[in-house]
Motif scaffolding. Structure first.
Motif, PDB file in Angstrom:
ATOM      1  N   UNK A   1       0.843  -1.202   0.000  1.00 30.11           N
ATOM      2  CA  UNK A   1       0.000   0.000   0.000  1.00 30.11           C
ATOM      3  C   UNK A   1       0.871   1.242   0.000  1.00 30.11           C
TER       4      UNK A   1
ATOM      5  N   UNK B   1       1.077   4.285  -2.809  1.00 32.12           N
ATOM      6  CA  UNK B   1       0.899   5.700  -2.474  1.00 32.12           C
ATOM      7  C   UNK B   1       2.065   6.519  -3.039  1.00 32.12           C
TER       8      UNK B   1
ATOM      9  N   UNK C   1       1.678   6.925  -6.808  1.00 28.73           N
ATOM     10  CA  UNK C   1       0.617   7.869  -7.175  1.00 28.73           C
ATOM     11  C   UNK C   1       1.024   9.302  -6.855  1.00 28.73           C
ATOM     12  N   UNK C   2       1.800   9.482  -5.794  1.00 27.67           N
ATOM     13  CA  UNK C   2       2.243  10.844  -5.452  1.00 27.67           C
ATOM     14  C   UNK C   2       3.192  11.388  -6.515  1.00 27.67           C
ATOM     15  N   UNK C   3       4.044  10.501  -7.027  1.00 18.27           N
ATOM     16  CA  UNK C   3       4.937  10.922  -8.104  1.00 18.27           C
ATOM     17  C   UNK C   3       4.105  11.361  -9.308  1.00 18.27           C
ATOM     18  N   UNK C   4       3.119  10.551  -9.654  1.00 14.36           N
ATOM     19  CA  UNK C   4       2.246  10.871 -10.780  1.00 14.36           C
ATOM     20  C   UNK C   4       1.518  12.186 -10.542  1.00 14.36           C
ATOM     21  N   UNK C   5       1.038  12.346  -9.329  1.00 16.25           N
ATOM     22  CA  UNK C   5       0.302  13.565  -8.991  1.00 16.25           C
ATOM     23  C   UNK C   5       1.185  14.790  -9.172  1.00 16.25           C
TER      24      UNK C   5
ATOM     25  N   UNK D   1       1.808  15.417 -12.955  1.00 16.34           N
ATOM     26  CA  UNK D   1       0.579  15.901 -13.592  1.00 16.34           C
ATOM     27  C   UNK D   1       0.235  17.323 -13.175  1.00 16.34           C
TER      28      UNK D   1
ATOM     29  N   UNK E   1      -0.098  20.385 -15.676  1.00 19.29           N
ATOM     30  CA  UNK E   1      -1.378  21.063 -15.860  1.00 19.29           C
ATOM     31  C   UNK E   1      -1.265  22.540 -15.472  1.00 19.29           C
TER      32      UNK E   1
ATOM     33  N   UNK F   1       0.779  19.961 -21.608  1.00 26.59           N
ATOM     34  CA  UNK F   1       0.596  18.547 -21.318  1.00 26.59           C
ATOM     35  C   UNK F   1       1.063  17.700 -22.504  1.00 26.59           C
TER      36      UNK F   1
ATOM     37  N   UNK G   1       1.839   7.613 -16.511  1.00 31.30           N
ATOM     38  CA  UNK G   1       1.204   8.622 -15.663  1.00 31.30           C
ATOM     39  C   UNK G   1      -0.200   8.186 -15.248  1.00 31.30           C
ATOM     40  N   UNK G   2      -0.567   6.972 -15.605  1.00 29.46           N
ATOM     41  CA  UNK G   2      -1.819   6.433 -15.092  1.00 29.46           C
ATOM     42  C   UNK G   2      -3.047   6.707 -15.943  1.00 29.46           C
TER      43      UNK G   2
ATOM     44  N   UNK H   1      -6.677  16.077 -18.672  1.00 22.03           N
ATOM     45  CA  UNK H   1      -5.609  15.977 -17.672  1.00 22.03           C
ATOM     46  C   UNK H   1      -6.129  16.291 -16.276  1.00 22.03           C
ATOM     47  N   UNK H   2      -6.999  17.278 -16.175  1.00 25.73           N
ATOM     48  CA  UNK H   2      -7.509  17.636 -14.846  1.00 25.73           C
ATOM     49  C   UNK H   2      -8.461  16.581 -14.297  1.00 25.73           C
TER      50      UNK H   2
ATOM     51  N   UNK I   1      -8.212  13.494 -14.893  1.00 23.69           N
ATOM     52  CA  UNK I   1      -7.344  12.409 -14.469  1.00 23.69           C
ATOM     53  C   UNK I   1      -6.650  12.738 -13.151  1.00 23.69           C
ATOM     54  N   UNK I   2      -6.239  13.974 -13.030  1.00 19.24           N
ATOM     55  CA  UNK I   2      -5.591  14.403 -11.794  1.00 19.24           C
ATOM     56  C   UNK I   2      -6.546  14.243 -10.607  1.00 19.24           C
TER      57      UNK I   2
ATOM     58  N   UNK J   1      -6.563  10.620  -9.683  1.00 20.08           N
ATOM     59  CA  UNK J   1      -5.333  10.239  -8.998  1.00 20.08           C
ATOM     60  C   UNK J   1      -5.386  10.687  -7.539  1.00 20.08           C
ATOM     61  N   UNK J   2      -5.855  11.910  -7.335  1.00 19.74           N
ATOM     62  CA  UNK J   2      -5.922  12.419  -5.958  1.00 19.74           C
ATOM     63  C   UNK J   2      -6.911  11.617  -5.124  1.00 19.74           C
TER      64      UNK J   2
ATOM     65  N   UNK K   1      -7.596   8.462  -5.522  1.00 16.11           N
ATOM     66  CA  UNK K   1      -6.963   7.177  -5.227  1.00 16.11           C
ATOM     67  C   UNK K   1      -5.950   7.313  -4.095  1.00 16.11           C
ATOM     68  N   UNK K   2      -5.202   8.415  -4.097  1.00 18.87           N
ATOM     69  CA  UNK K   2      -4.234   8.641  -3.028  1.00 18.87           C
ATOM     70  C   UNK K   2      -4.963   8.741  -1.683  1.00 18.87           C
TER      71      UNK K   2
ATOM     72  N   UNK L   1      -6.050   5.288  -0.521  1.00 19.29           N
ATOM     73  CA  UNK L   1      -4.931   4.478  -0.051  1.00 19.29           C
ATOM     74  C   UNK L   1      -4.404   4.980   1.286  1.00 19.29           C
ATOM     75  N   UNK L   2      -4.460   6.279   1.476  1.00 19.78           N
ATOM     76  CA  UNK L   2      -3.992   6.819   2.755  1.00 19.78           C
ATOM     77  C   UNK L   2      -4.895   6.375   3.897  1.00 19.78           C
ATOM     78  N   UNK L   3      -6.198   6.349   3.626  1.00 18.22           N
ATOM     79  CA  UNK L   3      -7.141   5.860   4.642  1.00 18.22           C
ATOM     80  C   UNK L   3      -6.799   4.408   4.976  1.00 18.22           C
TER      81      UNK L   3
END
Lengths: 124, 124
Positions: A86, A90, A93-97, A100, A104, A117, B51-52, B79-80, B82-83, B86-87, B89-90, B93-95
Motif C-alpha cells: 500500500x 501511495x 501515485x504521489x509521483x504521478x500527482x 501531472x 497542468x 501537457x 502517468x496512469x 488531464x484535470x 485524471x488528476x 489520482x488524488x 486514489x491517493x 490508499x492513505x485511509x
DNA sequence: CCTTGAGCCTGTATCAACTACAGACCCTAG
DNA sequence: CTAGGGTCTGTAGTTGATACAGGCTCAAGG
C-alpha cells in the motif's frame, strides 16, 4: 444476505464458486439459505477487500481464522506485507500527482493549439 | 521497436490490435516495419500509461494530437479529470494505510492466537 | 548444404475481481 | 390468472496486458 451486507448478489455467488464462501445449504427448491456465520464471514471478506487485500490474501487470512492454531505472528506477516504494498502504491501515485499537477499548471487553458501537457508527453 | 522503446513486443501488437497504434506497413514476408513516427507515438503512449491514463484516455489524447485543431483547453480537461482521479486514489490508499498501520501496531507478533488484525476484521 | 538458434507471424488462453446478461424456474399480490 | 419480482445456472464481457502454441524466416557456423 446481499441486502443484509450490501454485497452484490453476483459477487456472493462468485465468492462461493471460488471457495472464499462455503457452499450454503439449500431448501427444497434449490434456494441458498444463509445463517449468521455466513454473514459474519462475508463481512470479514468485505472489510478485508475494502482494505485492499487481494482475494488470495483474504483466503490466507480466512485459513488462519479457521484453524484455532493460528498465531498473531502469522497474521502480522500478511498484514505488514500488504502495508508495504500500500505504501509503495501511495508513493507511485504521489509521483504521478506531482508530474501531472506541475504540467497542468503550465496549461494556459485557452483555444491555442499549444499545450504543455501534450508537449510533456511528446518530449523524448 | 520493442528494443528501441523497452516496450514488450506483445504489448505493441496489442496496441495495434485495439487501434492505439496504426497498422504498420509490412515487408514482403509480412514483417512489420516501423519508422520514427511510430516510435514517437509509442513513447507517447508509454509515458501516458506511466502517468496512469487509461488506454481510453490515451486514445482521447492521441485524437487531440492527431488533429491540428486541438486546443489546449481540451487537453486540460482530460488531464484535470485524471488528476482528480489520482488524488482520490491517493486519499483512499492513505485511509487504508492509516487503518492498517494502526491495527498492525496493536499486534503483539507473538505465538498467541489472539490478533488485533483479525479482531479488527471480525468486528461488526 | 544443413542445422541450430533466434526472431517474427497469427491466434487463442490466461490473469484479477468482478459484472452482466440469457433463459429458466418460483412465489406472492392483486 | 397474470404481472412483477426474486432466485437459479452458466456463460460472456471488462481492463491491460502477458503467455503460449504452432508455424515461417533468416543469418551464422560446420
Amino acid at each position: 444476505m446481499a441486502r443484509a451486507t450490501g454485497c452484490n448478489l453476483e459477487t456472493i455467488r462468485y465468492y462461493e464458486k471460488i471457495g472464499i464462501m462455503p457452499d450454503p445449504p439449500r431448501n427444497t427448491k434449490g434456494y441458498r439459505s444463509y445463517d449468521d456465520a455466513h454473514v459474519r464471514r462475508l463481512k470479514f471478506v468485505m472489510r478485508s477487500r475494502d482494505l485492499g487485500f487481494t482475494l488470495e490474501e483474504v483466503r490466507g487470512l480466512l485459513g488462519l481464522v479457521d484453524e484455532q492454531s493460528r498465531t498473531c505472528a502469522e497474521v502480522q506477516v500478511i498484514a505488514e506485507d500488504h502495508l508495504t504494498d500500500v505504501r509503495a502504491k501511495i508513493a507511485d501515485l504521489k509521483r504521478i500527482e506531482r508530474v501531472l499537477s506541475d504540467t497542468v499548471a503550465r496549461c494556459t487553458g485557452d483555444a491555442a493549439p499549444e499545450c504543455a501537457v501534450i508537449d510533456a508527453l511528446l518530449e523524448a
